[in-house]
Design a protein around this motif. Structure first.
Motif, PDB file in Angstrom:
ATOM      1  N   ILE A   1       0.428  -0.520  29.167  1.00 48.32           N
ATOM      2  CA  ILE A   1       0.274  -1.740  29.951  1.00 48.32           C
ATOM      3  C   ILE A   1       1.525  -1.923  30.809  1.00 48.32           C
ATOM      4  N   ARG A   2       1.373  -1.748  32.108  1.00 50.87           N
ATOM      5  CA  ARG A   2       2.473  -1.937  33.069  1.00 50.87           C
ATOM      6  C   ARG A   2       3.798  -1.340  32.599  1.00 50.87           C
ATOM      7  N   GLY A   3       3.788  -0.108  32.240  1.00 51.02           N
ATOM      8  CA  GLY A   3       5.021   0.577  31.873  1.00 51.02           C
ATOM      9  C   GLY A   3       5.455   0.402  30.428  1.00 51.02           C
ATOM     10  N   THR A   4       4.754  -0.410  29.654  1.00 53.99           N
ATOM     11  CA  THR A   4       5.089  -0.549  28.236  1.00 53.99           C
ATOM     12  C   THR A   4       3.972   0.065  27.395  1.00 53.99           C
ATOM     13  N   VAL A   5       4.285   0.338  26.170  1.00 52.95           N
ATOM     14  CA  VAL A   5       3.313   0.925  25.255  1.00 52.95           C
ATOM     15  C   VAL A   5       3.049  -0.061  24.127  1.00 52.95           C
ATOM     16  N   GLU A   6       1.780  -0.381  23.944  1.00 52.01           N
ATOM     17  CA  GLU A   6       1.356  -1.286  22.875  1.00 52.01           C
ATOM     18  C   GLU A   6       0.681  -0.436  21.794  1.00 52.01           C
ATOM     19  N   SER A   7       1.198  -0.522  20.570  1.00 56.61           N
ATOM     20  CA  SER A   7       0.632   0.262  19.468  1.00 56.61           C
ATOM     21  C   SER A   7      -0.643  -0.393  18.947  1.00 56.61           C
ATOM     22  N   VAL A   8      -1.591   0.452  18.562  1.00 56.07           N
ATOM     23  CA  VAL A   8      -2.821   0.006  17.920  1.00 56.07           C
ATOM     24  C   VAL A   8      -2.716   0.434  16.460  1.00 56.07           C
ATOM     25  N   TYR A   9      -2.801  -0.541  15.559  1.00 53.70           N
ATOM     26  CA  TYR A   9      -2.623  -0.288  14.127  1.00 53.70           C
ATOM     27  C   TYR A   9      -3.957  -0.294  13.401  1.00 53.70           C
ATOM     28  N   GLN A  10      -3.950   0.386  12.266  1.00 50.02           N
ATOM     29  CA  GLN A  10      -5.107   0.407  11.382  1.00 50.02           C
ATOM     30  C   GLN A  10      -4.612   0.410   9.947  1.00 50.02           C
ATOM     31  N   LEU A  11      -5.390  -0.185   9.063  1.00 49.32           N
ATOM     32  CA  LEU A  11      -5.053  -0.219   7.652  1.00 49.32           C
ATOM     33  C   LEU A  11      -5.212   1.181   7.064  1.00 49.32           C
ATOM     34  N   ASN A  12      -4.216   1.620   6.313  1.00 52.32           N
ATOM     35  CA  ASN A  12      -4.267   2.908   5.630  1.00 52.32           C
ATOM     36  C   ASN A  12      -4.686   2.640   4.190  1.00 52.32           C
ATOM     37  N   LYS A  13      -5.978   2.668   3.958  1.00 52.15           N
ATOM     38  CA  LYS A  13      -6.505   2.322   2.632  1.00 52.15           C
ATOM     39  C   LYS A  13      -6.049   3.296   1.548  1.00 52.15           C
ATOM     40  N   GLU A  14      -5.748   4.531   1.919  1.00 46.83           N
ATOM     41  CA  GLU A  14      -5.275   5.509   0.936  1.00 46.83           C
ATOM     42  C   GLU A  14      -3.926   5.112   0.360  1.00 46.83           C
ATOM     43  N   ALA A  15      -3.089   4.473   1.158  1.00 44.41           N
ATOM     44  CA  ALA A  15      -1.764   4.052   0.688  1.00 44.41           C
ATOM     45  C   ALA A  15      -1.873   2.986  -0.383  1.00 44.41           C
ATOM     46  N   LEU A  16      -2.980   2.253  -0.380  1.00 45.85           N
ATOM     47  CA  LEU A  16      -3.164   1.176  -1.351  1.00 45.85           C
ATOM     48  C   LEU A  16      -3.869   1.650  -2.613  1.00 45.85           C
ATOM     49  N   ALA A  17      -4.392   2.840  -2.601  1.00 38.85           N
ATOM     50  CA  ALA A  17      -5.110   3.374  -3.759  1.00 38.85           C
ATOM     51  C   ALA A  17      -4.131   4.090  -4.684  1.00 38.85           C
ATOM     52  N   THR A  18      -3.191   3.340  -5.215  1.00 40.74           N
ATOM     53  CA  THR A  18      -2.182   3.927  -6.085  1.00 40.74           C
ATOM     54  C   THR A  18      -2.571   3.745  -7.542  1.00 40.74           C
ATOM     55  N   GLU A  19      -2.132   4.648  -8.351  1.00 37.26           N
ATOM     56  CA  GLU A  19      -2.335   4.537  -9.797  1.00 37.26           C
ATOM     57  C   GLU A  19      -1.339   3.503 -10.321  1.00 37.26           C
ATOM     58  N   ASP A  20      -1.806   2.615 -11.157  1.00 37.65           N
ATOM     59  CA  ASP A  20      -0.928   1.584 -11.715  1.00 37.65           C
ATOM     60  C   ASP A  20      -1.302   1.386 -13.181  1.00 37.65           C
ATOM     61  N   GLU A  21      -1.092   2.435 -13.967  1.00 39.98           N
ATOM     62  CA  GLU A  21      -1.495   2.393 -15.365  1.00 39.98           C
ATOM     63  C   GLU A  21      -0.748   1.325 -16.159  1.00 39.98           C
ATOM     64  N   GLY A  22       0.477   1.026 -15.775  1.00 39.12           N
ATOM     65  CA  GLY A  22       1.266   0.016 -16.482  1.00 39.12           C
ATOM     66  C   GLY A  22       0.899  -1.400 -16.073  1.00 39.12           C
ATOM     67  N   GLY A  23       0.084  -1.544 -15.031  1.00 36.52           N
ATOM     68  CA  GLY A  23      -0.332  -2.866 -14.587  1.00 36.52           C
ATOM     69  C   GLY A  23       0.739  -3.635 -13.829  1.00 36.52           C
ATOM     70  N   ASN A  24       1.751  -2.936 -13.303  1.00 39.94           N
ATOM     71  CA  ASN A  24       2.834  -3.623 -12.597  1.00 39.94           C
ATOM     72  C   ASN A  24       2.342  -4.399 -11.379  1.00 39.94           C
ATOM     73  N   ALA A  25       1.430  -3.817 -10.615  1.00 42.49           N
ATOM     74  CA  ALA A  25       0.922  -4.495  -9.407  1.00 42.49           C
ATOM     75  C   ALA A  25       0.183  -5.773  -9.794  1.00 42.49           C
ATOM     76  N   VAL A  26      -0.610  -5.708 -10.858  1.00 45.45           N
ATOM     77  CA  VAL A  26      -1.348  -6.889 -11.313  1.00 45.45           C
ATOM     78  C   VAL A  26      -0.372  -7.948 -11.812  1.00 45.45           C
ATOM     79  N   GLN A  27       0.622  -7.534 -12.575  1.00 45.38           N
ATOM     80  CA  GLN A  27       1.604  -8.490 -13.081  1.00 45.38           C
ATOM     81  C   GLN A  27       2.380  -9.135 -11.934  1.00 45.38           C
ATOM     82  N   MET A  28       2.747  -8.354 -10.919  1.00 46.09           N
ATOM     83  CA  MET A  28       3.445  -8.909  -9.754  1.00 46.09           C
ATOM     84  C   MET A  28       2.547  -9.906  -9.030  1.00 46.09           C
TER      85      MET A  28
END
Length: 168
Positions: free
Chosen positions: A63-90
């Motif tokens: 856009i007029r000499g500037t660059v605008e980034s288009v973002y998307q959610l990376n669902k794979e980054a959120l599919a982490t193993e959390d056997e200890g339940g740390n994410a739920v506890q947080m």
């Protein structure tokens, strides 16, 4: 910063929600969707989400000499193993902290603010429970897509499912 800390920030949750509803988006589109978030904060939160690979750049708009980034959610980054339940506890601690901040405020009025806490036990098969969750998701998506107006108030809804200790 652990993934739970990254995602549990209220502004980042709203950015995350935006990308759950929209395939992709730019900072300009996010500004329109989150007009109450200052520009500097919005850019800072997007940077944190991108640094943790939760958001990825999937395109660019020139856009007029500037660059605008288009973002998307990376669902794979959120599919982490959390056997200890740390994410739920947080997450639970974050909810408790939110309630503590509310009740520590000067203008506390649960009735006016329509504070809600409900708890019920369901006796359902896995298939029935999956259907229940699908229905709740459909209703939530309907209201998440609604346009804000002058009288809109931000409300946070949390649904937690946990097995009981009782055997059936």
């Amino acid at each position: 910063m652990e993934i739970a800390e990254v995602v549990m920030n209220p502004v980042r949750q709203r950015i995350f929600q935006y990308f759950l509803l929209h395939e992709a988006g730019t900072v300009k589109e996010l500004k329109r969707a989150l007009p109450d978030v200052p520009n500097a904060s919005l850019y800072r939160h997007i940077k944190v989400l991108a640094e943790h690979s939760i958001l990825t750049v999937v395109g660019e708009n020139r856009i007029r000499g500037t660059v605008e980034s288009v973002y998307q959610l990376n669902k794979e980054a959120l599919a982490t193993e959390d056997e200890g339940g740390n994410a739920v506890q947080m997450s639970l601690l974050s909810i408790c902290a939110s309630f503590a901040r509310y009740f520590a405020g000067d203008d506390v009025d649960p009735k006016r603010d329509m504070l809600l806490l409900t708890n019920c036990t369901l006796l359902l098969t896995d298939e029935e429970f999956s259907g229940f969750l699908s229905e709740i998701n459909e209703i939530a998506l309907k209201y998440m897509k609604a346009e804000a107006n002058e009288s809109s108030k931000m409300r946070q809804i949390t649904l937690i499912s946990a097995p009981t200790n009782e055997q059936r």
